[in-house]
Design a protein around this motif. Structure first.
Motif, PDB file in Angstrom:
ATOM      1  N   ASP A 164       0.844  -1.195   0.000  1.00 25.35           N
ATOM      2  CA  ASP A 164       0.000   0.000   0.000  1.00 25.35           C
ATOM      3  C   ASP A 164       0.882   1.248   0.000  1.00 25.35           C
ATOM      4  O   ASP A 164       2.110   1.170   0.058  1.00 25.35           O
ATOM      5  N   ARG A 165       0.249   2.400  -0.072  1.00 30.89           N
ATOM      6  CA  ARG A 165       0.989   3.661  -0.155  1.00 30.89           C
ATOM      7  C   ARG A 165       1.920   3.856   1.044  1.00 30.89           C
ATOM      8  O   ARG A 165       3.056   4.302   0.892  1.00 30.89           O
ATOM      9  N   ARG A 166       1.450   3.512   2.220  1.00 28.69           N
ATOM     10  CA  ARG A 166       2.273   3.682   3.436  1.00 28.69           C
ATOM     11  C   ARG A 166       3.533   2.820   3.367  1.00 28.69           C
ATOM     12  O   ARG A 166       4.621   3.270   3.715  1.00 28.69           O
ATOM     13  N   TRP A 167       3.402   1.559   2.904  1.00 24.53           N
ATOM     14  CA  TRP A 167       4.550   0.669   2.784  1.00 24.53           C
ATOM     15  C   TRP A 167       5.526   1.227   1.756  1.00 24.53           C
ATOM     16  O   TRP A 167       6.740   1.240   1.988  1.00 24.53           O
ATOM     17  N   LEU A 168       5.030   1.699   0.626  1.00 27.47           N
ATOM     18  CA  LEU A 168       5.896   2.247  -0.416  1.00 27.47           C
ATOM     19  C   LEU A 168       6.608   3.518   0.057  1.00 27.47           C
ATOM     20  O   LEU A 168       7.777   3.735  -0.265  1.00 27.47           O
ATOM     21  N   GLU A 169       5.916   4.358   0.833  1.00 25.81           N
ATOM     22  CA  GLU A 169       6.558   5.562   1.374  1.00 25.81           C
ATOM     23  C   GLU A 169       7.685   5.194   2.328  1.00 25.81           C
ATOM     24  O   GLU A 169       8.756   5.795   2.307  1.00 25.81           O
ATOM     25  N   HIS A 170       7.451   4.198   3.191  1.00 30.30           N
ATOM     26  CA  HIS A 170       8.516   3.735   4.093  1.00 30.30           C
ATOM     27  C   HIS A 170       9.688   3.200   3.274  1.00 30.30           C
ATOM     28  O   HIS A 170      10.849   3.476   3.573  1.00 30.30           O
ATOM     29  N   CYS A 171       9.361   2.463   2.242  1.00 25.83           N
ATOM     30  CA  CYS A 171      10.384   1.880   1.375  1.00 25.83           C
ATOM     31  C   CYS A 171      11.205   2.975   0.687  1.00 25.83           C
ATOM     32  O   CYS A 171      12.406   2.835   0.503  1.00 25.83           O
ATOM     33  N   ALA A 172      10.570   4.076   0.343  1.00 27.61           N
ATOM     34  CA  ALA A 172      11.268   5.176  -0.326  1.00 27.61           C
ATOM     35  C   ALA A 172      12.140   5.967   0.638  1.00 27.61           C
ATOM     36  O   ALA A 172      13.206   6.454   0.256  1.00 27.61           O
TER      37      ALA A 172
END
Length: 155
Positions: free
Chosen positions: A78-86
């Motif tokens: 989800d968006r939150r996981w991708l933001e953490h990943c970035a």
């Protein structure tokens, strides 16, 4: 043709690619996040390690390309996981098709400071009627060392 020339009896080189992947969010505190395993689309994922020299200093670029079924990826990333990943990154534990186990995104020298970070995340519908939709996650990091052999047991 004797057995030495028969292609069906020759030893076969394992195919390339990645058989299994586990990802964990990189942490800035002492506690380690648990690793989660993700199902990959067969024979489409890869790991590339590129060594370069810039003014006499060696740099290692780690690039992990993971291909998933789009519908499964919708639930995982989800968006939150991708933001953490970035921003903070992830640590990857992979097993290649040849059986080699590597840990990427954590090193002896830098710990998790040089974690794998999101480079791009794409969806593809496929070009043929039978193609299944896929999601491709590309993670990358720069370090001074090659990937470590992974000896941890995540089972």
């Amino acid at each position: 043709m004797n057995d030495m020339q028969n292609p069906s009896t020759l030893p076969r080189k394992p195919v390339g690619g990645i058989r299994r992947v586990r990802l964990a969010q990189a942490q800035t505190r002492a506690a380690q996040a648990p690793f989660a395993e993700y199902e990959l689309v067969d024979d489409r994922s890869s790991y590339v390690e590129t060594l370069t020299a810039d003014e006499g200093l060696l740099r290692v670029r780690h690039t992990l390309t993971l291909v998933f079924d789009k519908h499964q990826a919708d639930g995982w990333f989800d968006r939150r996981w991708l933001e953490h990943c970035a921003t903070r990154g992830v640590i990857a534990a992979i097993e290649t098709a040849a059986g080699q186990r590597l840990r990427i995104g954590r090193s002896e020298r830098f710990g998790e400071e040089q974690a794998l970070r999101l480079e791009r995340f794409t969806y593809a519908s496929g070009t043929e009627p039978g193609d299944r939709p896929t999601a491709t996650l590309v993670l990358a990091s720069d370090d001074t060392d090659r990937a470590q052999t992974d000896t941890d047991d995540y089972e």
